[in-house]
Design a protein around this motif. Structure first.
Motif, PDB file in Angstrom:
ATOM      1  N   LEU A  22       3.125  -2.617  10.062  1.00 20.68           N
ATOM      2  CA  LEU A  22       3.732  -3.146   8.835  1.00 20.68           C
ATOM      3  C   LEU A  22       4.627  -2.122   8.143  1.00 20.68           C
ATOM      4  CD1 LEU A  22       0.690  -5.104   7.400  1.00 20.68           C
ATOM      5  CD2 LEU A  22       2.699  -6.043   8.523  1.00 20.68           C
TER       6      LEU A  22
ATOM      7  N   PHE B 180       0.863  -1.182   0.000  1.00 18.53           N
ATOM      8  CA  PHE B 180       0.000   0.000   0.000  1.00 18.53           C
ATOM      9  C   PHE B 180       0.895   1.226   0.000  1.00 18.53           C
ATOM     10  CE2 PHE B 180      -2.854  -3.249   1.430  1.00 18.53           C
ATOM     11  CZ  PHE B 180      -4.047  -2.906   0.816  1.00 18.53           C
TER      12      PHE B 180
ATOM     13  N   VAL C 107       1.168   4.260   1.101  1.00 19.56           N
ATOM     14  CA  VAL C 107       0.698   5.240   2.082  1.00 19.56           C
ATOM     15  C   VAL C 107       1.921   5.641   2.899  1.00 19.56           C
ATOM     16  CG1 VAL C 107      -1.699   4.471   2.287  1.00 19.56           C
ATOM     17  CG2 VAL C 107       0.055   3.314   3.607  1.00 19.56           C
TER      18      VAL C 107
ATOM     19  N   PRO D  24      -4.811   2.846  -2.639  1.00 19.97           N
ATOM     20  CA  PRO D  24      -3.357   2.918  -2.839  1.00 19.97           C
ATOM     21  C   PRO D  24      -2.655   1.566  -2.813  1.00 19.97           C
ATOM     22  CG  PRO D  24      -3.879   3.445  -0.565  1.00 19.97           C
ATOM     23  CD  PRO D  24      -5.192   3.225  -1.270  1.00 19.97           C
TER      24      PRO D  24
ATOM     25  N   LEU E 287       3.865   0.226   2.427  1.00 17.08           N
ATOM     26  CA  LEU E 287       3.537  -0.700   3.511  1.00 17.08           C
ATOM     27  C   LEU E 287       3.326  -2.078   2.878  1.00 17.08           C
ATOM     28  CD1 LEU E 287       0.912   0.101   6.216  1.00 17.08           C
ATOM     29  CD2 LEU E 287       0.690  -1.973   4.860  1.00 17.08           C
TER      30      LEU E 287
ATOM     31  N   ALA F 157       1.866  -5.400   2.862  1.00 16.00           N
ATOM     32  CA  ALA F 157       0.797  -6.147   3.541  1.00 16.00           C
ATOM     33  C   ALA F 157       0.902  -7.640   3.252  1.00 16.00           C
ATOM     34  CB  ALA F 157      -0.564  -5.619   3.108  1.00 16.00           C
TER      35      ALA F 157
ATOM     36  N   GLU G  31      -3.684 -13.797  13.014  1.00  9.88           N
ATOM     37  CA  GLU G  31      -4.440 -12.768  13.724  1.00  9.88           C
ATOM     38  C   GLU G  31      -4.943 -11.710  12.753  1.00  9.88           C
ATOM     39  OE1 GLU G  31      -2.259 -11.726  17.783  1.00  9.88           O
ATOM     40  OE2 GLU G  31      -0.916 -12.414  16.221  1.00  9.88           O
ATOM     41  N   SER G  32      -5.865 -10.910  13.219  1.00  7.82           N
ATOM     42  CA  SER G  32      -6.386  -9.810  12.426  1.00  7.82           C
ATOM     43  C   SER G  32      -5.229  -8.878  12.033  1.00  7.82           C
ATOM     44  CB  SER G  32      -7.412  -9.083  13.288  1.00  7.82           C
ATOM     45  OG  SER G  32      -7.842  -7.945  12.626  1.00  7.82           O
ATOM     46  N   GLY G  33      -5.208  -8.455  10.778  1.00  9.48           N
ATOM     47  CA  GLY G  33      -4.157  -7.550  10.311  1.00  9.48           C
ATOM     48  C   GLY G  33      -2.937  -8.250   9.757  1.00  9.48           C
ATOM     49  N   SER G  34      -2.974  -9.590   9.652  1.00 13.38           N
ATOM     50  CA  SER G  34      -1.775 -10.301   9.193  1.00 13.38           C
ATOM     51  C   SER G  34      -1.657 -10.358   7.665  1.00 13.38           C
ATOM     52  CB  SER G  34      -1.703 -11.694   9.814  1.00 13.38           C
ATOM     53  OG  SER G  34      -2.890 -12.394   9.616  1.00 13.38           O
ATOM     54  N   GLY G  35      -2.705  -9.949   6.938  1.00 13.58           N
ATOM     55  CA  GLY G  35      -2.594  -9.903   5.477  1.00 13.58           C
ATOM     56  C   GLY G  35      -3.406 -10.954   4.749  1.00 13.58           C
ATOM     57  N   LYS G  36      -4.320 -11.625   5.460  1.00 12.72           N
ATOM     58  CA  LYS G  36      -5.098 -12.707   4.854  1.00 12.72           C
ATOM     59  C   LYS G  36      -6.043 -12.179   3.779  1.00 12.72           C
ATOM     60  CE  LYS G  36      -6.948 -13.915   8.816  1.00 12.72           C
ATOM     61  NZ  LYS G  36      -6.457 -12.784   9.625  1.00 12.72           N
ATOM     62  N   SER G  37      -6.816 -11.154   4.114  1.00 13.40           N
ATOM     63  CA  SER G  37      -7.785 -10.641   3.139  1.00 13.40           C
ATOM     64  C   SER G  37      -7.082  -9.988   1.952  1.00 13.40           C
ATOM     65  CB  SER G  37      -8.721  -9.619   3.786  1.00 13.40           C
ATOM     66  OG  SER G  37      -9.524 -10.251   4.752  1.00 13.40           O
ATOM     67  N   VAL G  38      -5.986  -9.282   2.211  1.00  9.16           N
ATOM     68  CA  VAL G  38      -5.258  -8.671   1.097  1.00  9.16           C
ATOM     69  C   VAL G  38      -4.714  -9.773   0.172  1.00  9.16           C
ATOM     70  CG1 VAL G  38      -3.318  -7.194   0.437  1.00  9.16           C
ATOM     71  CG2 VAL G  38      -4.730  -6.568   2.390  1.00  9.16           C
TER      72      VAL G  38
HETATM   73  P1  ADP Z   1      -6.469  -9.696   7.797  1.00  4.73           P
HETATM   74  O1  ADP Z   1      -7.452 -10.068   6.745  1.00  4.73           O
HETATM   75  O2  ADP Z   1      -5.415 -10.743   8.043  1.00  4.73           O
HETATM   76  O3  ADP Z   1      -7.119  -9.293   9.086  1.00  4.73           O
HETATM   77  P2  ADP Z   1      -5.833  -7.604   5.963  1.00  4.73           P
HETATM   78  O4  ADP Z   1      -5.332  -8.436   4.835  1.00  4.73           O
HETATM   79  O5  ADP Z   1      -7.192  -7.035   5.825  1.00  4.73           O
HETATM   80  O6  ADP Z   1      -5.653  -8.398   7.335  1.00  4.73           O
HETATM   81  O7  ADP Z   1      -4.857  -6.362   6.163  1.00  4.73           O
HETATM   82  C1  ADP Z   1      -3.461  -6.517   6.334  1.00  4.73           C
HETATM   83  C2  ADP Z   1      -2.820  -5.165   6.484  1.00  4.73           C
HETATM   84  O8  ADP Z   1      -2.842  -4.480   5.237  1.00  4.73           O
HETATM   85  C3  ADP Z   1      -3.536  -4.226   7.442  1.00  4.73           C
HETATM   86  O9  ADP Z   1      -3.069  -4.400   8.746  1.00  4.73           O
HETATM   87  C4  ADP Z   1      -3.149  -2.877   6.918  1.00  4.73           C
HETATM   88  O10 ADP Z   1      -1.888  -2.493   7.454  1.00  4.73           O
HETATM   89  C5  ADP Z   1      -2.964  -3.102   5.443  1.00  4.73           C
HETATM   90  N1  ADP Z   1      -4.106  -2.610   4.661  1.00  4.73           N
HETATM   91  C6  ADP Z   1      -5.201  -3.310   4.280  1.00  4.73           C
HETATM   92  N2  ADP Z   1      -6.047  -2.554   3.540  1.00  4.73           N
HETATM   93  C7  ADP Z   1      -5.461  -1.328   3.462  1.00  4.73           C
HETATM   94  C8  ADP Z   1      -5.823  -0.089   2.830  1.00  4.73           C
HETATM   95  N3  ADP Z   1      -6.946   0.038   2.118  1.00  4.73           N
HETATM   96  N4  ADP Z   1      -4.977   0.957   2.980  1.00  4.73           N
HETATM   97  C9  ADP Z   1      -3.825   0.835   3.679  1.00  4.73           C
HETATM   98  N5  ADP Z   1      -3.425  -0.291   4.277  1.00  4.73           N
HETATM   99  C10 ADP Z   1      -4.227  -1.366   4.178  1.00  4.73           C
END
Ligand code: ADP
Ligand code: MG
Length: 330
Positions: A279, A16, A18, A63, A23, A25, A44-51
């Protein structure tokens, strides 16, 4: 189960833009899903699974951007396809189920229309055929009175039923792979168990491969064949579900296991101390080192190597640094 990979991901990196530095992810992530297999992606939440999930489908929005990697699916690198070809892959090749069905479903469209929509869009059915198919799919996901429910709007359904509808939408074009991102997280425990049962059954009926994303190792233990454990954007351990549950190699995985509730009332969970790192400011060595009960001086100096600890089981931790590099003896 054949050993041929349906999806193979190599060095996937999503950043990302930013702040001052990108950053990261999703950081150099590699894994495979074979035909008929369920890979659990946990962390855990924020580890990058959804990304990771969004990157596979090229749904990351600015971004955010995919900075590196290959995503081979049915012999093609999805990262090099045109947007038009990619539209064909979404839905028809890879179905997606989200945590929050209310956000993913269109509130002003009847559920039957939403289930049949992708069939019509991909030219696989006429409107009338799509409605018939929607009723069949509602029946397949165990919705009672599917020929009546087909005309309901999402708000007329319970949370569990909406998640069943989402699954019907994802399955409509019979994709060989479904990505389910926290499909049971928003549901209460009883409904969660029903949806997990349904996922298992759909896997058999539709001959699916599944990428099941969750923060809950308990869910993984029930459904997955293999597990990839993600921490701060990297896969820190991957292996067969039994090996991960019985002999976890990474201290982070051990911490996650210790925090699974065993259903005893009043039981206190040993949560992992500390928080997921920022991150944008990752430590130079192992990202887990600041929270690790087994931390050694070298952990802060360099990223630990990815090593094979047993057949099909790899981990990125200095505790196993003497083992063979992962990928060298597969
Ligand atoms: P998870 O699904 O494991 O909880 P995510 O994949 O949603 O985590 O997010 C991983 C990291 O990516 C977040 O902690 C954040 O730092 C970064 N991130 C996700 N979406 C955005 C975004 N739209 N803008 C900036 N950073 C993002
Ligand atoms: Mg997520």
């Amino acid at each position: 189960m054949s050993s041929e990979p349906l999806l193979s991901v190599h060095g996937l990196t999503t950043v990302f833009d930013v702040g001052t530095a990108p950053l990261v992810a999703v950081n150099d992530v590699s894994f495979e899903i074979r035909k008929g297999e369920t890979l659990g992606l946990v962390g855990e939440s924020g580890s990058g699974k959804s990304v990771t999930a969004f990157s596979l489908l090229r749904l990351v929005q600015p971004p955010g951007r995919i900075a590196a990697g290959r995503v081979l699916f049915q012999g093609r690198d999805l990262l090099t396809l045109s947007e038009k070809e990619m539209c064909g892959v979404r839905g028809a090749g890879i179905g997606l189920v989200f945590q929050e069905p209310m956000a993913a479903l269109n509130p002003v469209m009847r559920v039957g229309t939403q289930i049949g929509e992708s069939l019509v869009v991909h030219g696989l059915a006429s409107k009338r055929e799509a409605r018939e198919r929607a009723i069949e799919l509602l029946r397949a996901v165990k919705i009672v009175d599917p020929d009546k429910r087909v005309d309901d709007y999402p708000h007329q359904l319970s949370g569990g039923m909406r998640q069943r509808v989402m699954l019907a939408v994802a399955l409509a074009c019979r994709p060989p792979l479904v990505i389910a991102d926290e499909p049971t997280t928003a549901l209460d425990v009883t409904v969660q168990a029903q949806i997990l049962d349904l996922l298992r059954e759909m896997k058999r009926t539709f001959d699916l491969s599944l990428l099941l994303i969750t923060h809950d190792l308990g869910v993984i233990a029930e459904v997955a064949d293999r597990v990839a454990v993600m921490y701060a954007g990297r896969i820190v351990e991957e292996g067969p579900v039994r090996a991960i549950l019985r002999s976890p190699a990474h201290p982070y995985t051990r911490g996650l296991l210790a925090s699974i509730p065993h259903g005893r009332a009043g039981e206190r969970l040993a949560a992992i101390e500390g928080v997921v790192p920022n991150l944008a400011q990752l430590p130079p060595g192992c990202s887990f080192a600041p929270r690790c009960p087994e931390r050694r001086p070298e952990c802060d100096r360099a990223l630990p190597p990815d090593v094979t600890v047993a057949e099909g089981h790899r981990a990125r931790c200095v505790l196993h640094a003497a083992a063979a590099p992962a990928g060298s003896a597969r």
